[in-house]
Design an enzyme around this catalytic site. Structure first.
Site, PDB file in Angstrom:
ATOM      1  N   CYS A  19      -5.159   6.327 -11.995  1.00 57.58           N
ATOM      2  CA  CYS A  19      -4.613   5.595 -11.483  1.00 57.58           C
ATOM      3  C   CYS A  19      -2.922   5.087 -12.332  1.00 57.58           C
ATOM      4  O   CYS A  19      -2.752   5.669 -12.476  1.00 57.58           O
ATOM      5  CB  CYS A  19      -4.639   4.475  -9.845  1.00 57.58           C
ATOM      6  N   ARG A  75       4.432   5.358  -0.873  1.00 62.78           N
ATOM      7  CA  ARG A  75       2.800   5.840  -1.246  1.00 62.78           C
ATOM      8  C   ARG A  75       2.012   6.447  -0.380  1.00 62.78           C
ATOM      9  O   ARG A  75       1.823   7.111   0.773  1.00 62.78           O
ATOM     10  CB  ARG A  75       2.283   4.342  -1.351  1.00 62.78           C
ATOM     11  N   HIS A  93      -9.652   6.946  -7.001  1.00 59.66           N
ATOM     12  CA  HIS A  93     -11.104   5.548  -6.818  1.00 59.66           C
ATOM     13  C   HIS A  93     -11.573   6.268  -6.082  1.00 59.66           C
ATOM     14  O   HIS A  93     -11.820   6.718  -5.631  1.00 59.66           O
ATOM     15  CB  HIS A  93      -9.677   4.106  -6.395  1.00 59.66           C
TER      16      HIS A  93
HETATM   17  N1  GLN Z   1       1.010   1.288  -9.654  1.00 60.11           N
HETATM   18  C1  GLN Z   1       1.041   2.510  -9.360  1.00 60.11           C
HETATM   19  C2  GLN Z   1       1.486   3.278  -8.354  1.00 60.11           C
HETATM   20  O1  GLN Z   1       1.867   2.461  -7.192  1.00 60.11           O
HETATM   21  C3  GLN Z   1      -0.330   1.872  -9.984  1.00 60.11           C
HETATM   22  C4  GLN Z   1      -1.121   1.758  -8.601  1.00 60.11           C
HETATM   23  C5  GLN Z   1      -2.963   1.942  -8.458  1.00 60.11           C
HETATM   24  O2  GLN Z   1      -2.865   1.686  -9.696  1.00 60.11           O
HETATM   25  N2  GLN Z   1      -3.413   1.702  -7.799  1.00 60.11           N
HETATM   26  O3  GLN Z   1       1.760   4.229  -8.172  1.00 60.11           O
END
Ligand code: GLN
Length: 239
Positions: free
Chosen positions: A94, A128, A191
């Site tokens: 990520c 998101r 993750h």
């Molecule tokens: N800031 C990044 C995003 O939202 C990474 C998020 C994360 O590592 N879960 O794309």
């Protein structure tokens, strides 16, 4: 035999249990009698490019990515590049994955320069991507995990993704691909943690990392019954 792992920035890049990946690598080596050394280079530390054989960077919020980005270019980028050229394996998740590429452009704020170890860039989107993901690798292996990111990652021409999305969004929600697996450089939005439920991928990384010191290593098979059950269960989660 000894596997040397560097868990980069554990205080900044540590969300969604990404640390579980380190535990998995450690345990799978221990079960086989392979010694493991874990270094945790953080802000202010330098790296010996001939030291670690496997580098790990987890996910983080944008604010942590900014801190890390500054430090990495001041103190570590050159050594990481050398290590990568000399066959060290990189597993990045990520926020860490975004840093492996050329840049990440957050919503509010300046572009964060990446390590350019792979040809890719990331821009923050308006929504998101959150949910369970399953992907299929070119060799047919399925990988499961959980994504939560607003960044959309685009790979350069000829850069190979980790796999194609079976369900979930993946790199950008548009081209149907997830992550990157280019030689010894791996990146993914998964993750979960990733490796406990994907033991074949864990062993692929261990094997490649050991290779740079010991040549091709035949890893003893383990009883992965529980890991496979967890994998199957995650595969069935479609949201
Ligand atoms: N800031 C990044 C995003 O939202 C990474 C998020 C994360 O590592 N879960 O794309």
């Amino acid at each position: 035999m000894k596997l040397r792992i560097a868990y980069l920035y554990p205080d900044q890049l540590n969300i969604y249990g990404d640390r579980g990946n380190i535990l998995t690598l450690y345990q799978r080596c221990q079960w086989r009698g392979i010694e493991v050394e874990i270094l945790t280079p953080g802000l202010g530390d330098t790296i010996d490019p001939e030291g670690p054989d496997l580098y790990f960077m987890g996910g983080g919020q944008d604010s942590q990515q900014i801190q890390v980005c500054e430090d990495i270019h001041q103190r570590k980028a050159h050594s990481l590049k050398l290590a990568g050229e000399h066959g060290a394996v990189f597993l990045t998740i990520c926020g860490g994955y975004q840093l492996l590429g050329n840049y990440y452009k957050p919503h509010n704020g300046d572009e964060l320069k990446g390590l350019s170890l792979i040809d890719a860039y990331t821009v923050a989107g308006n929504t998101r991507y959150i949910g369970n993901v399953a992907i299929e690798r070119p060799n047919g292996q399925q990988v499961v995990g959980f994504e939560n990111h607003s960044g959309r990652t685009y790979l350069g021409k000829g850069v190979t993704p980790l796999g194609k999305v079976l369900h979930g969004k993946g790199n950008n929600g548009e081209d149907g691909f997830e992550g990157v697996a280019q030689g010894n450089f791996y990146g993914t939005y998964l993750h979960g943690s990733l490796l406990p439920k994907n033991p074949a991928l864990a062993d692929e990384l261990i094997g490649k990392a050991l290779q740079r010191r010991y040549g091709t290593v035949q890893l003893e098979p383990l009883n992965d019954q529980i890991e496979i059950q967890a994998h199957q269960r995650a595969l069935a989660l479609k949201h």
